[in-house]
Design a protein around this motif. Structure first.
Motif, PDB file in Angstrom:
ATOM      1  N   HIS A 233      35.311 -29.329  44.812  1.00  0.00           N
ATOM      2  CA  HIS A 233      34.682 -30.110  43.507  1.00  0.00           C
ATOM      3  C   HIS A 233      35.385 -31.202  43.541  1.00  0.00           C
ATOM      4  CE1 HIS A 233      33.805 -30.915  39.618  1.00  0.00           C
ATOM      5  NE2 HIS A 233      34.959 -31.052  39.082  1.00  0.00           N
ATOM      6  N   TRP A 234      34.805 -32.543  43.508  1.00  0.00           N
ATOM      7  CA  TRP A 234      35.627 -34.052  43.416  1.00  0.00           C
ATOM      8  C   TRP A 234      35.453 -34.120  41.999  1.00  0.00           C
ATOM      9  CZ3 TRP A 234      37.439 -34.790  47.593  1.00  0.00           C
ATOM     10  CH2 TRP A 234      37.055 -34.736  48.995  1.00  0.00           C
ATOM     11  N   THR A 236      35.160 -35.295  38.406  1.00  0.00           N
ATOM     12  CA  THR A 236      33.981 -35.906  37.613  1.00  0.00           C
ATOM     13  C   THR A 236      34.465 -36.002  36.279  1.00  0.00           C
ATOM     14  OG1 THR A 236      33.184 -33.938  36.801  1.00  0.00           O
ATOM     15  CG2 THR A 236      32.348 -34.598  38.934  1.00  0.00           C
ATOM     16  N   ASP A 238      32.965 -34.808  33.656  1.00  0.00           N
ATOM     17  CA  ASP A 238      33.281 -33.571  32.725  1.00  0.00           C
ATOM     18  C   ASP A 238      34.205 -32.705  33.241  1.00  0.00           C
ATOM     19  OD1 ASP A 238      30.702 -34.300  31.644  1.00  0.00           O
ATOM     20  OD2 ASP A 238      29.445 -33.522  33.290  1.00  0.00           O
ATOM     21  N   SER A 240      37.947 -33.172  35.536  1.00  0.00           N
ATOM     22  CA  SER A 240      38.659 -34.024  36.355  1.00  0.00           C
ATOM     23  C   SER A 240      39.369 -33.558  37.352  1.00  0.00           C
ATOM     24  CB  SER A 240      39.519 -35.095  35.216  1.00  0.00           C
ATOM     25  OG  SER A 240      40.192 -34.299  34.566  1.00  0.00           O
ATOM     26  N   SER A 266      25.038 -27.023  35.471  1.00  0.00           N
ATOM     27  CA  SER A 266      26.113 -27.474  36.133  1.00  0.00           C
ATOM     28  C   SER A 266      26.727 -26.512  37.096  1.00  0.00           C
ATOM     29  CB  SER A 266      27.164 -28.031  35.334  1.00  0.00           C
ATOM     30  OG  SER A 266      27.650 -27.020  34.307  1.00  0.00           O
TER      31      SER A 266
END
Length: 713
Positions: A233-234, A236, A238, A240, A266
């Motif tokens: 998971h990079w 974002t 929503d 970080s 999501s």
């Protein structure tokens, strides 16, 4: 089997070098109050992996003499077997060294001086919370989290542990971040390797996270073919945080089993498969005024031979005149007679004449070096002398060595083996449809596995004894019994009813994530059930011994599961390969096969690894061994496949010849059948979700994304 995960928050992750479209201005780091996945979620998901130990470390209390609390957001999580879990006991020395390391990580934050930035201080403390969770280098505070096996490239003795050997080798690597625009790392320093150079040498499946203390760099990645899962998971807007995990936690709607699928979409887009490769995050406090910055870079593979395999360019694509003179096995010219003994592509009850003189040797099996290998695995009688004249024999030898490497009696099995009588200990199983690929693997496993051990053949059906894979599996066992009458074969018949698998379906949805099509789900359920190994064994079908008949419940305890992934991609086994050949000739076929190999990590292997390892089993892929891939690429494409011939004859031609060499005459002519169709889960899924097969076909259900409103009750 182990699982690994990493959660990083409070660090500004700079993705500019990795993702050019990423905003160059670093976003403010904010705490996520209600993250999609929390530490406890990931911990719970990894606990299902069947580890013997769980290790993690989080710090939520202030350290003595430190005026601030240390947030708990960064944790390292790992499941490790007892031989891998080396607890670092010198905690006082650890913390003493930690305080000294503060000045090297954050130059303007020296112990004994006023802390100029609270955020710098607690980030330093977070980064070093790796205690007691992984193999440690006692000369420093480097930590390694490995999910995989080393089959070559780095020497691992028969009594050594892969992770410990790799950690020792990584500890000898020098610090090199290859700054600037340089992606590859070809640096040398006194004969030492860099981290990318060392990892490029490894043969075998792996995913890892490695903290290199000397350079304050986090290394992570997965092997060049993606045979082990690692999700990312990079950061974002929503969420970080930067997260890595070998599996996704259960989706939020799993808590509402009696309702329609509910939850945030999501959940399905939070993770992505980490592209194969080696990555680094170098922590640097000088690039921001109030927080650490982690710059992500991807490094090129430095091993020329590995780079050739990744490029997947065949030596001979277009047939040449000399290729037409290769000697061929009878399987190529004797298919009509064999097909006459099949009904609708499945074996009939007619028996075959097994007077073929195949190359299997009769060398007695003797345990060697605490392994479960047979001495007969070393060579086939007469094959070495003529291996250059018959491509199928070269493939056969490469495949046999691949199986041999994957069934060494590792330490993870030694305790069990000592407690159970050898004849009752089943260390290896085969995902078994009775088709060409699984029959080859079973026959090779018989050649390499000491005869004192039984072999489990795991077969899944959603239509009882009527499923095509069940019919071919039963016929396949009979053929295996004919070529290996002294082996105890356990055909484990795993019967399932899709309507009874509501909670299981939801669970598998979390395992296949980020894949989310009906085809992915159907394959995932079938693999997950097979790996579970809960089924029935019919002694009248499974063996030739005088043990009576009758069907009894059986649970496969084999920890290693051989899977035939990669055979169709490399040997033109899919229907679309025939279409590409018809439209684009040999070059079109080659390009389609190359595309399959370049995307197998994303479409297949990560998903399959997660579904199988959820049961504490370890998937191993003999067809994706580096030496097997090299051997197949060195053979002219017209010898690998002849798609002018009918289905069941020209597709995967080279493997059909391998089957013939093994004495598997019936299996040599079986057509390709994917697990979702052979087990009939696709048919049941189509009826359940679309009303009929016809409606599902009209909706292209196989590639259709599962919508959240779909009912599974």
């Amino acid at each position: 089997m182990c699982g690994i995960a990493l959660i990083v928050s409070g660090v500004r992750i700079d993705l500019l070098h990795l993702l050019p479209d990423f905003k160059s201005s670093l976003p403010e780091v904010e705490q996520v109050d209600q993250p999609v996945f929390s530490f406890d979620d990931i911990k719970a998901a990894l606990l299902r992996r069947g580890p013997d130990n769980f290790g993690s470390k989080k710090m939520a209390q202030p350290i003595e003499r430190t005026p601030v609390c240390i947030p708990p957001e960064l944790k390292m999580i790992a499941f490790l077997l007892p031989v891998e879990l080396l607890l670092y006991k010198a905690m006082i020395a650890f913390w003493g060294n930690l305080l000294q390391n503060c000045s090297s990580l954050v130059p303007h934050c020296n112990f004994g001086e006023p802390i100029k930035s609270i955020s710098h201080w607690w980030m330093v403390m977070e980064i070093f919370l790796f205690i007691m969770v992984a193999i440690s280098n006692r000369k420093s505070h480097s930590k390694l989290f490995l999910k995989g096996e080393i089959f070559g490239g780095i020497h691992v003795g028969s009594n050594n542990n892969d992770t410990a050997i790799l950690m020792d080798a990584l500890g000898r690597c020098f610090s090199c971040n290859c700054q600037g625009d340089k992606k590859a790392c070809y640096c040398t320093k006194g004969g030492q390797n860099s981290v990318p150079e060392l990892l490029s040498k490894i043969k075998g499946p792996w995913a890892l996270i490695y903290w290199q203390d000397s350079s304050k760099t986090m290394w992570f990645g997965r092997d060049a073919f993606g045979r082990r899962s690692l999700l990312v998971h990079w950061p974002t807007a929503d969420d970080s945080r930067f997260l890595l995990s070998s599996v996704s936690p259960p989706l939020s709607y799993k808590k509402n089993l009696d309702l329609e699928l509910e939850g945030n979409m999501s959940d399905l887009s939070f993770w992505e498969e980490l592209p194969c490769g080696i990555y680094s995050i170098c922590l640097d406090a000088s690039k921001a005024n109030d927080c650490l910055v982690g710059e992500v870079r991807k490094h090129e593979w430095s091993n020329p031979e590995l780079k050739e395999l990744i490029e997947w360019e065949r030596t001979f694509v277009e047939p040449k005149s000399e290729h037409l003179n290769f000697p061929h096995l009878p399987v190529v010219g004797d298919q009509h007679a064999m097909h006459s003994n099949y009904v609708d592509g499945m074996p009939s009850k007619l028996s075959f004449d097994h007077d073929v003189k195949h190359v299997k040797t009769d060398i007695p099996t003797v345990p060697v070096n605490n392994t479960i290998l047979s001495d007969s695995c070393l060579s086939y009688k007469g094959v070495n002398q003529c291996s250059d004249s018959l491509p199928a024999q070269r493939v056969l030898l490469a495949l046999k060595e691949s199986v041999k490497r994957r069934i060494t009696l590792e330490r993870m099995f030694q305790t069990t083996a000592n407690e159970v009588r050898p004849e009752k200990f089943v260390p290896v199983a085969v995902l078994f449809s009775g088709g060409l690929d699984s029959m080859i693997l079973a026959a090779l496993l018989d050649e390499c596995l000491d005869r004192t051990y039984e072999i489990d053949l795991l077969n899944v059906s959603f239509d009882g004894e009527s499923a095509p894979d069940r019919i071919s599996a039963r016929a396949g066992v009979k053929e295996l019994q004919r070529i290996a009458p002294s082996r105890r074969w356990n055909l484990v018949e795993i019967d399932a009813d899709l309507s009874d698998l509501t909670s299981e379906t939801l669970h598998v949805m979390s395992l296949i994530n980020p894949a989310k099509t009906y085809m992915d789900l159907n394959i995932g359920i079938a693999l997950w059930l097979a790996a579970g190994g809960h089924g029935w064994v019919d002694r009248g079908v499974s063996n030739n011994h005088n043990e009576g008949h009758g069907r009894s419940m059986y649970k496969s305890e084999a920890k290693i599961l051989l899977v035939g992934s990669g055979a169709d991609e490399q040997c033109a086994g899919y229907g679309r390969h025939k279409t590409k050949y018809r439209l684009g000739g040999w070059l079109g076929l080659h390009e389609e096969m190359k595309l399959d190999m370049h995307r197998i990590w994303k479409r297949n292997l990560g998903r399959d690894d997660r579904c199988i390892s959820d049961n504490g089993k370890e998937a191993r892929f003999p067809f994706l061994d580096e030496d097997v891939i090299r051997t197949l690429l060195d053979i002219p494409l017209c010898e690998v496949a002849d798609l002018d011939q009918p289905i069941g004859r020209g597709d995967k031609k080279i493997l059909r010849e391998v089957a013939w060499l093994l004495g598997l005459k019936e299996a040599a002519s079986l057509p390709k059948r994917a697990i979702q169709f052979g087990s009939r889960i696709a048919r049941e899924s189509n009826r359940k979700n679309f009303g009929s097969n016809r409606a599902a076909n009209q909706a292209s259900a196989g590639s259709l994304v599962i919508h959240m409103e779909t009912k599974f009750t």
